[in-house]
Motif scaffolding. Sequence first.
Motif, PDB file in Angstrom:
ATOM      1  N   ALA B  18      54.978  53.332  58.968  1.00 26.47           N
ATOM      2  CA  ALA B  18      53.993  53.810  57.988  1.00 26.47           C
ATOM      3  C   ALA B  18      54.499  53.558  56.571  1.00 26.47           C
ATOM      4  O   ALA B  18      53.737  53.163  55.690  1.00 26.47           O
ATOM      5  N   LYS B  19      55.810  53.755  56.362  1.00 25.42           N
ATOM      6  CA  LYS B  19      56.374  53.537  55.022  1.00 25.42           C
ATOM      7  C   LYS B  19      56.277  52.075  54.623  1.00 25.42           C
ATOM      8  O   LYS B  19      55.978  51.750  53.479  1.00 25.42           O
ATOM      9  N   ILE B  20      56.554  51.188  55.578  1.00 28.11           N
ATOM     10  CA  ILE B  20      56.512  49.771  55.224  1.00 28.11           C
ATOM     11  C   ILE B  20      55.072  49.337  54.966  1.00 28.11           C
ATOM     12  O   ILE B  20      54.815  48.515  54.084  1.00 28.11           O
ATOM     13  N   LEU B  21      54.126  49.952  55.676  1.00 31.65           N
ATOM     14  CA  LEU B  21      52.726  49.619  55.411  1.00 31.65           C
ATOM     15  C   LEU B  21      52.290  50.164  54.042  1.00 31.65           C
ATOM     16  O   LEU B  21      51.511  49.527  53.329  1.00 31.65           O
ATOM     17  N   ALA B  22      52.827  51.331  53.667  1.00 25.89           N
ATOM     18  CA  ALA B  22      52.524  51.892  52.341  1.00 25.89           C
ATOM     19  C   ALA B  22      53.101  50.982  51.247  1.00 25.89           C
ATOM     20  O   ALA B  22      52.440  50.685  50.248  1.00 25.89           O
ATOM     21  N   MET B  23      54.335  50.526  51.469  1.00 23.90           N
ATOM     22  CA  MET B  23      54.963  49.621  50.501  1.00 23.90           C
ATOM     23  C   MET B  23      54.170  48.318  50.417  1.00 23.90           C
ATOM     24  O   MET B  23      53.970  47.761  49.327  1.00 23.90           O
ATOM     25  N   ALA B  24      53.711  47.843  51.570  1.00 20.28           N
ATOM     26  CA  ALA B  24      52.908  46.619  51.620  1.00 20.28           C
ATOM     27  C   ALA B  24      51.624  46.790  50.821  1.00 20.28           C
ATOM     28  O   ALA B  24      51.235  45.912  50.035  1.00 20.28           O
ATOM     29  N   GLY B  25      50.965  47.948  50.998  1.00 20.31           N
ATOM     30  CA  GLY B  25      49.732  48.230  50.253  1.00 20.31           C
ATOM     31  C   GLY B  25      50.006  48.227  48.756  1.00 20.31           C
ATOM     32  O   GLY B  25      49.219  47.690  47.967  1.00 20.31           O
ATOM     33  N   LEU B  26      51.137  48.786  48.383  1.00 14.38           N
ATOM     34  CA  LEU B  26      51.488  48.880  46.955  1.00 14.38           C
ATOM     35  C   LEU B  26      51.706  47.493  46.333  1.00 14.38           C
ATOM     36  O   LEU B  26      51.175  47.191  45.269  1.00 14.38           O
ATOM     37  N   VAL B  27      52.475  46.623  47.016  1.00 10.16           N
ATOM     38  CA  VAL B  27      52.744  45.308  46.412  1.00 10.16           C
ATOM     39  C   VAL B  27      51.507  44.409  46.469  1.00 10.16           C
ATOM     40  O   VAL B  27      51.306  43.577  45.583  1.00 10.16           O
ATOM     41  N   GLU B  51      55.476  48.449  35.375  1.00  7.80           N
ATOM     42  CA  GLU B  51      56.025  49.796  35.633  1.00  7.80           C
ATOM     43  C   GLU B  51      56.135  50.104  37.133  1.00  7.80           C
ATOM     44  O   GLU B  51      56.963  50.919  37.539  1.00  7.80           O
ATOM     45  N   THR B  52      55.276  49.481  37.931  1.00  7.46           N
ATOM     46  CA  THR B  52      55.292  49.753  39.378  1.00  7.46           C
ATOM     47  C   THR B  52      56.585  49.267  40.038  1.00  7.46           C
ATOM     48  O   THR B  52      56.930  49.687  41.145  1.00  7.46           O
ATOM     49  N   GLU B  53      57.310  48.380  39.348  1.00  8.05           N
ATOM     50  CA  GLU B  53      58.528  47.800  39.928  1.00  8.05           C
ATOM     51  C   GLU B  53      59.511  48.889  40.408  1.00  8.05           C
ATOM     52  O   GLU B  53      60.079  48.777  41.498  1.00  8.05           O
ATOM     53  N   GLN B  55      58.959  51.853  41.449  1.00  9.34           N
ATOM     54  CA  GLN B  55      58.462  52.493  42.673  1.00  9.34           C
ATOM     55  C   GLN B  55      58.732  51.590  43.896  1.00  9.34           C
ATOM     56  O   GLN B  55      59.179  52.067  44.941  1.00  9.34           O
ATOM     57  N   VAL B  56      58.471  50.300  43.723  1.00  2.00           N
ATOM     58  CA  VAL B  56      58.698  49.342  44.814  1.00  2.00           C
ATOM     59  C   VAL B  56      60.195  49.289  45.155  1.00  2.00           C
ATOM     60  O   VAL B  56      60.575  49.324  46.331  1.00  2.00           O
ATOM     61  N   ASN B  57      61.025  49.229  44.133  1.00  7.16           N
ATOM     62  CA  ASN B  57      62.474  49.178  44.364  1.00  7.16           C
ATOM     63  C   ASN B  57      62.968  50.430  45.096  1.00  7.16           C
ATOM     64  O   ASN B  57      63.814  50.346  45.990  1.00  7.16           O
ATOM     65  N   ALA B  58      62.433  51.574  44.719  1.00 10.12           N
ATOM     66  CA  ALA B  58      62.839  52.828  45.377  1.00 10.12           C
ATOM     67  C   ALA B  58      62.460  52.804  46.858  1.00 10.12           C
ATOM     68  O   ALA B  58      63.222  53.241  47.726  1.00 10.12           O
ATOM     69  N   MET B  59      61.268  52.260  47.153  1.00  6.55           N
ATOM     70  CA  MET B  59      60.834  52.167  48.558  1.00  6.55           C
ATOM     71  C   MET B  59      61.743  51.204  49.329  1.00  6.55           C
ATOM     72  O   MET B  59      62.055  51.435  50.500  1.00  6.55           O
ATOM     73  N   HIS B  60      62.122  50.120  48.675  1.00  4.68           N
ATOM     74  CA  HIS B  60      63.017  49.126  49.274  1.00  4.68           C
ATOM     75  C   HIS B  60      64.308  49.806  49.763  1.00  4.68           C
ATOM     76  O   HIS B  60      64.712  49.666  50.926  1.00  4.68           O
ATOM     77  N   ASP B  99      58.222  41.587  42.989  1.00  5.12           N
ATOM     78  CA  ASP B  99      58.955  40.909  41.927  1.00  5.12           C
ATOM     79  C   ASP B  99      58.123  39.774  41.311  1.00  5.12           C
ATOM     80  O   ASP B  99      58.118  39.582  40.098  1.00  5.12           O
ATOM     81  N   LYS B 100      57.423  39.045  42.167  1.00  7.84           N
ATOM     82  CA  LYS B 100      56.579  37.943  41.677  1.00  7.84           C
ATOM     83  C   LYS B 100      55.412  38.488  40.855  1.00  7.84           C
ATOM     84  O   LYS B 100      55.030  37.903  39.844  1.00  7.84           O
ATOM     85  N   ALA B 101      54.844  39.621  41.293  1.00  6.92           N
ATOM     86  CA  ALA B 101      53.750  40.251  40.541  1.00  6.92           C
ATOM     87  C   ALA B 101      54.239  40.616  39.134  1.00  6.92           C
ATOM     88  O   ALA B 101      53.553  40.371  38.138  1.00  6.92           O
ATOM     89  N   CYS B 102      55.449  41.164  39.058  1.00  3.91           N
ATOM     90  CA  CYS B 102      56.037  41.512  37.758  1.00  3.91           C
ATOM     91  C   CYS B 102      56.262  40.271  36.918  1.00  3.91           C
ATOM     92  O   CYS B 102      56.026  40.272  35.718  1.00  3.91           O
ATOM     93  N   LYS B 103      56.739  39.235  37.563  1.00  3.05           N
ATOM     94  CA  LYS B 103      57.004  37.984  36.849  1.00  3.05           C
ATOM     95  C   LYS B 103      55.716  37.437  36.228  1.00  3.05           C
ATOM     96  O   LYS B 103      55.701  37.029  35.064  1.00  3.05           O
ATOM     97  N   ILE B 104      54.640  37.444  37.024  1.00  2.00           N
ATOM     98  CA  ILE B 104      53.343  36.973  36.515  1.00  2.00           C
ATOM     99  C   ILE B 104      52.931  37.823  35.307  1.00  2.00           C
ATOM    100  O   ILE B 104      52.481  37.304  34.289  1.00  2.00           O
TER     101      ILE B 104
END
Lengths: 232, 232
Positions: B18-27, B51-53, B55-60, B99-104
């Motif tokens: 469930a956590k990985i699916l939540a992280m997937a939804g977020l990215v 700014e979302t980076e 949150q994503v890193n924390a989930m990682h 990371d790519k989303a942030c880069k864009i």
Amino acid sequence: MSEHISKQFDAELETARAKILAMAGLVEEQFGHAMQALEGGDLELIDKVIETENQVNAMHVEIDDDVMHIIARRQPAASDLRMVLTVNKVVNDLERIGDKACKISRRAKQIYGGGRVNVPRMSDLTYQSNIALSMLRTALDGFARLDPSVAGTVAREDIKLDEEFKAIQRQLITYMMEDPRTISLALEIIEIAKAIERVGDHAKNIAEYLVYLVKGIDVRHSPVEEIEKQAR
Amino acid sequence: MSEHISKQFDAELETARAKILAMAGLVEEQFGHAMQALEGGDLELIDKVIETENQVNAMHVEIDDDVMHIIARRQPAASDLRMVLTVNKVVNDLERIGDKACKISRRAKQIYGGGRVNVPRMSDLTYQSNIALSMLRTALDGFARLDPSVAGTVAREDIKLDEEFKAIQRQLITYMMEDPRTISLALEIIEIAKAIERVGDHAKNIAEYLVYLVKGIDVRHSPVEEIEKQAR
């Protein structure tokens, strides 16, 4: 655990570690060759780098399979489990480094395909790749000796490497603006510089995993000062 | 294993999934927002993506830690172990997509920082990102339903995406040659197109891991026909 089973487990773990070090040696050589071939326009060496890809990919698959079997059969805990999970991550970084070496060689093939070419900023690329290669060696040497203290050095070097990439890119933009006929060639060089920069990122990843492996602390996504502190 | 322990294990595994699916939804959302912000020059949305980076890193970090504890405490075997090891790999791909989303978004900030700009080949970038987003959705949907058959589709789409990237790059080279003053801007666009192409690569990785997870077959480094065959 009986002494017999324990010994067998140690041997399996040691084999996995030896395999990853062998794979590391292979991609390190592959990256070194890719730069050497680019510098000298050596088409034979370029092909050799590209051909090595299959071998690297096979090791990638084999090591991941080993990891699966070690966990299933041996149920490792604590530092043994961290070793196995680190191997599971590091193998991806090594495969990516091999991929970048191939990418550099494919670009080199493109550049030299039509005959001799004067590669712009070649000395800068060599300088940049020496930083990346030194980072990779430092990280892998730390991994072989289980010494996490290298992570601080590698993280510092990565900042330098990123700056080098940006400097090369800036110089190539000027080069393109002065003579738009050089645009295609300059773009190939930027891609090569980017690939070198990415090799440094993967070396940094490996060094960060090493801190996790030895100290159990996850320093990914941490600023360099924090990495230095935890790696000590 | 007693029923009680077994139920607890299932719950932990389900939580990790469930956590990985939540992280997937977020990215996935982050990537969609990054493209939307680039298209509209929406500086507020650009900042939101960046700014979302954190949150994503924390989930990682959190999910990797969960994986470690599940293996240590539950000693999973067979398909359960494959699930845990797949999570351990997929989490890296998701982090890279973020990371790519942030880069864009950082490139978009650079582009729009000085005021309104007409982004060259914007409609092509939108088209390209729609392919990448669709690949990502297909892969994640397959992961949620444990349906490996999506891997063939995703691998086919990846070929299309790579071709799209090359086409955009070619057009931008022409654009730069016609007007060398556009070189810096065109290079930013090439970097964005490259980031989109990389999102597709990560979607493909996830789809390949899914084949391993459900069928126990490693299709990484296999040609698309082989992936299609094994994914069936």
